[in-house]
Design a protein around this motif. Structure first.
Motif, PDB file in Angstrom:
ATOM      1  N   GLN A  12       0.673  -1.176   0.021  1.00 52.64           N
ATOM      2  CA  GLN A  12       0.082   0.108   0.111  1.00 52.64           C
ATOM      3  C   GLN A  12       1.002   1.271  -0.144  1.00 52.64           C
ATOM      4  N   ARG A  13       2.001   1.185   0.818  1.00 47.09           N
ATOM      5  CA  ARG A  13       2.846   2.377   0.668  1.00 47.09           C
ATOM      6  C   ARG A  13       3.635   2.600  -0.624  1.00 47.09           C
ATOM      7  N   ILE A  14       3.844   1.544  -1.265  1.00 52.71           N
ATOM      8  CA  ILE A  14       4.593   1.671  -2.374  1.00 52.71           C
ATOM      9  C   ILE A  14       3.631   2.127  -3.506  1.00 52.71           C
ATOM     10  N   LEU A  15       2.616   1.855  -3.566  1.00 55.34           N
ATOM     11  CA  LEU A  15       1.436   2.115  -4.506  1.00 55.34           C
ATOM     12  C   LEU A  15       0.807   3.388  -4.321  1.00 55.34           C
ATOM     13  N   ARG A  16       0.908   4.019  -2.946  1.00 60.08           N
ATOM     14  CA  ARG A  16       0.589   5.335  -2.387  1.00 60.08           C
ATOM     15  C   ARG A  16      -1.143   5.548  -2.706  1.00 60.08           C
ATOM     16  N   CYS A  17      -1.729   4.486  -2.153  1.00 58.00           N
ATOM     17  CA  CYS A  17      -3.042   4.536  -2.141  1.00 58.00           C
ATOM     18  C   CYS A  17      -3.909   4.026  -0.913  1.00 58.00           C
ATOM     19  N   SER A  18      -5.262   4.358  -0.888  1.00 53.19           N
ATOM     20  CA  SER A  18      -5.754   3.863   0.473  1.00 53.19           C
ATOM     21  C   SER A  18      -5.834   2.264   0.415  1.00 53.19           C
ATOM     22  N   PHE A  19      -6.250   2.143   1.782  1.00 48.02           N
ATOM     23  CA  PHE A  19      -6.281   0.628   2.017  1.00 48.02           C
ATOM     24  C   PHE A  19      -7.684   0.044   1.191  1.00 48.02           C
ATOM     25  N   ASP A  20      -8.683   0.763   1.031  1.00 44.80           N
ATOM     26  CA  ASP A  20      -9.697   0.569   0.448  1.00 44.80           C
ATOM     27  C   ASP A  20      -9.568   0.384  -1.048  1.00 44.80           C
ATOM     28  N   ASP A  21      -8.641   1.176  -1.611  1.00 40.92           N
ATOM     29  CA  ASP A  21      -8.429   1.043  -3.043  1.00 40.92           C
ATOM     30  C   ASP A  21      -7.386  -0.007  -3.344  1.00 40.92           C
ATOM     31  N   VAL A  22      -6.688  -0.397  -2.319  1.00 41.58           N
ATOM     32  CA  VAL A  22      -5.772  -1.714  -2.468  1.00 41.58           C
ATOM     33  C   VAL A  22      -6.627  -2.900  -2.604  1.00 41.58           C
ATOM     34  N   MET A  23      -7.743  -2.987  -1.536  1.00 43.18           N
ATOM     35  CA  MET A  23      -8.809  -4.327  -1.583  1.00 43.18           C
ATOM     36  C   MET A  23      -9.533  -4.399  -2.705  1.00 43.18           C
ATOM     37  N   SER A  24      -9.922  -3.102  -3.378  1.00 42.26           N
ATOM     38  CA  SER A  24     -10.767  -3.341  -4.509  1.00 42.26           C
ATOM     39  C   SER A  24     -10.114  -3.207  -6.003  1.00 42.26           C
ATOM     40  N   ASP A  25      -8.929  -2.612  -5.847  1.00 31.04           N
ATOM     41  CA  ASP A  25      -8.372  -2.757  -7.251  1.00 31.04           C
ATOM     42  C   ASP A  25      -7.257  -3.788  -7.488  1.00 31.04           C
ATOM     43  N   TYR A  26      -6.634  -4.120  -6.535  1.00 37.33           N
ATOM     44  CA  TYR A  26      -5.261  -4.902  -6.541  1.00 37.33           C
ATOM     45  C   TYR A  26      -5.487  -6.453  -5.857  1.00 37.33           C
ATOM     46  N   LEU A  27      -6.162  -6.565  -4.961  1.00 44.55           N
ATOM     47  CA  LEU A  27      -6.387  -7.738  -3.946  1.00 44.55           C
ATOM     48  C   LEU A  27      -7.173  -8.846  -4.461  1.00 44.55           C
ATOM     49  N   SER A  28      -6.961  -8.936  -5.867  1.00 38.85           N
ATOM     50  CA  SER A  28      -8.199 -10.207  -6.376  1.00 38.85           C
ATOM     51  C   SER A  28      -7.015 -10.834  -7.395  1.00 38.85           C
ATOM     52  N   PRO A  29      -7.545 -12.505  -7.243  1.00 33.75           N
ATOM     53  CA  PRO A  29      -6.726 -13.154  -8.286  1.00 33.75           C
ATOM     54  C   PRO A  29      -7.113 -13.201  -9.773  1.00 33.75           C
ATOM     55  N   VAL A  30      -8.076 -12.273  -9.842  1.00 39.21           N
ATOM     56  CA  VAL A  30      -8.626 -12.281 -11.481  1.00 39.21           C
ATOM     57  C   VAL A  30      -8.643 -11.009 -11.588  1.00 39.21           C
ATOM     58  N   ASP A  31      -8.889 -10.561 -12.919  1.00 38.93           N
ATOM     59  CA  ASP A  31      -9.175  -9.237 -13.557  1.00 38.93           C
ATOM     60  C   ASP A  31     -10.641  -8.999 -13.338  1.00 38.93           C
ATOM     61  N   ASP A  32     -11.156  -7.740 -13.705  1.00 39.51           N
ATOM     62  CA  ASP A  32     -12.584  -7.378 -13.692  1.00 39.51           C
ATOM     63  C   ASP A  32     -13.540  -8.440 -14.588  1.00 39.51           C
ATOM     64  N   LYS A  33     -12.724  -8.986 -15.726  1.00 39.14           N
ATOM     65  CA  LYS A  33     -13.691  -9.777 -16.275  1.00 39.14           C
ATOM     66  C   LYS A  33     -13.480 -11.502 -16.010  1.00 39.14           C
ATOM     67  N   GLY A  34     -12.900 -11.664 -14.619  1.00 33.48           N
ATOM     68  CA  GLY A  34     -12.893 -12.770 -14.311  1.00 33.48           C
ATOM     69  C   GLY A  34     -11.530 -13.745 -14.861  1.00 33.48           C
ATOM     70  N   ARG A  35     -10.623 -13.129 -15.665  1.00 29.86           N
ATOM     71  CA  ARG A  35      -9.399 -13.846 -16.347  1.00 29.86           C
ATOM     72  C   ARG A  35      -8.406 -13.705 -15.308  1.00 29.86           C
ATOM     73  N   TYR A  36      -7.257 -14.936 -15.381  1.00 29.96           N
ATOM     74  CA  TYR A  36      -6.261 -14.848 -14.728  1.00 29.96           C
ATOM     75  C   TYR A  36      -5.261 -13.713 -15.147  1.00 29.96           C
ATOM     76  N   VAL A  37      -4.763 -13.134 -14.150  1.00 28.23           N
ATOM     77  CA  VAL A  37      -3.972 -11.957 -14.418  1.00 28.23           C
ATOM     78  C   VAL A  37      -2.359 -12.342 -14.422  1.00 28.23           C
ATOM     79  N   HIS A  38      -1.710 -12.161 -15.623  1.00 26.07           N
ATOM     80  CA  HIS A  38      -0.343 -12.403 -15.837  1.00 26.07           C
ATOM     81  C   HIS A  38       0.717 -11.512 -15.516  1.00 26.07           C
ATOM     82  N   TRP A  39       1.954 -11.730 -15.403  1.00 25.03           N
ATOM     83  CA  TRP A  39       2.867 -10.834 -14.969  1.00 25.03           C
ATOM     84  C   TRP A  39       2.995  -9.851 -16.020  1.00 25.03           C
ATOM     85  N   ASP A  40       3.125 -10.093 -17.465  1.00 20.70           N
ATOM     86  CA  ASP A  40       3.064  -9.566 -18.509  1.00 20.70           C
ATOM     87  C   ASP A  40       2.221  -8.501 -18.451  1.00 20.70           C
ATOM     88  N   ASP A  41       0.746  -8.800 -18.049  1.00 24.37           N
ATOM     89  CA  ASP A  41      -0.203  -7.764 -17.877  1.00 24.37           C
ATOM     90  C   ASP A  41       0.446  -6.739 -17.068  1.00 24.37           C
TER      91      ASP A  41
END
Length: 126
Positions: free
Chosen positions: A18-47
């Motif tokens: 959270q400190r590195i991304l400089r965003c709120s805890f809620d933003d981290v939870m909603s934007d980044y803390l998910s195993p898949v993207d918004d469409k339900g697809r696996y997120v790859h390192w290249d993405d």
């Protein structure tokens, strides 16, 4: 009533990212803390590499995704016996939304009634 402190292992793992991304805890939870993207697809390192040029942010995002994946993995009872591994460890699997939909479709289509109907259709066409 007192609130429980946010000092769990998961929270402690999220705070540096959270400190590195400089965003709120809620933003981290909603934007980044998910195993898949918004469409339900696996997120790859290249993405992730395509989203930002900052190496530190890439690693933070990837760490959060891996935390979410670890949390989403569920044991599959009986699979080690079926595979003949015999190690006694229960394999873990993370079901993606598409996988869950497919399993549900197979369950609905492969019931006894569906198989009976399918056999009737095949025998009628012969």
């Amino acid at each position: 009533m007192k609130k429980a402190p946010h000092s769990t292992t998961l929270i402690k793992a999220i705070l540096p990212c959270q400190r590195i991304l400089r965003c709120s805890f809620d933003d981290v939870m909603s934007d980044y803390l998910s195993p898949v993207d918004d469409k339900g697809r696996y997120v790859h390192w290249d993405d992730i590499c395509n989203k930002t040029d900052n190496e530190e942010k890439r690693r933070a995002i990837w760490s959060l995704i891996n935390l979410a994946r670890e949390h989403a993995r569920r044991p599959i009872q009986g699979l080690s016996a079926a595979l003949g591994t015999g190690s006694g460890t229960v394999p873990l699997l993370m079901l993606l939304p598409g996988m869950q939909k497919t399993c549900s479709l197979i369950d609905r289509r492969c019931t006894r009634a569906a198989l009976t109907e399918l056999t009737r259709e095949v025998s009628a066409s012969m």
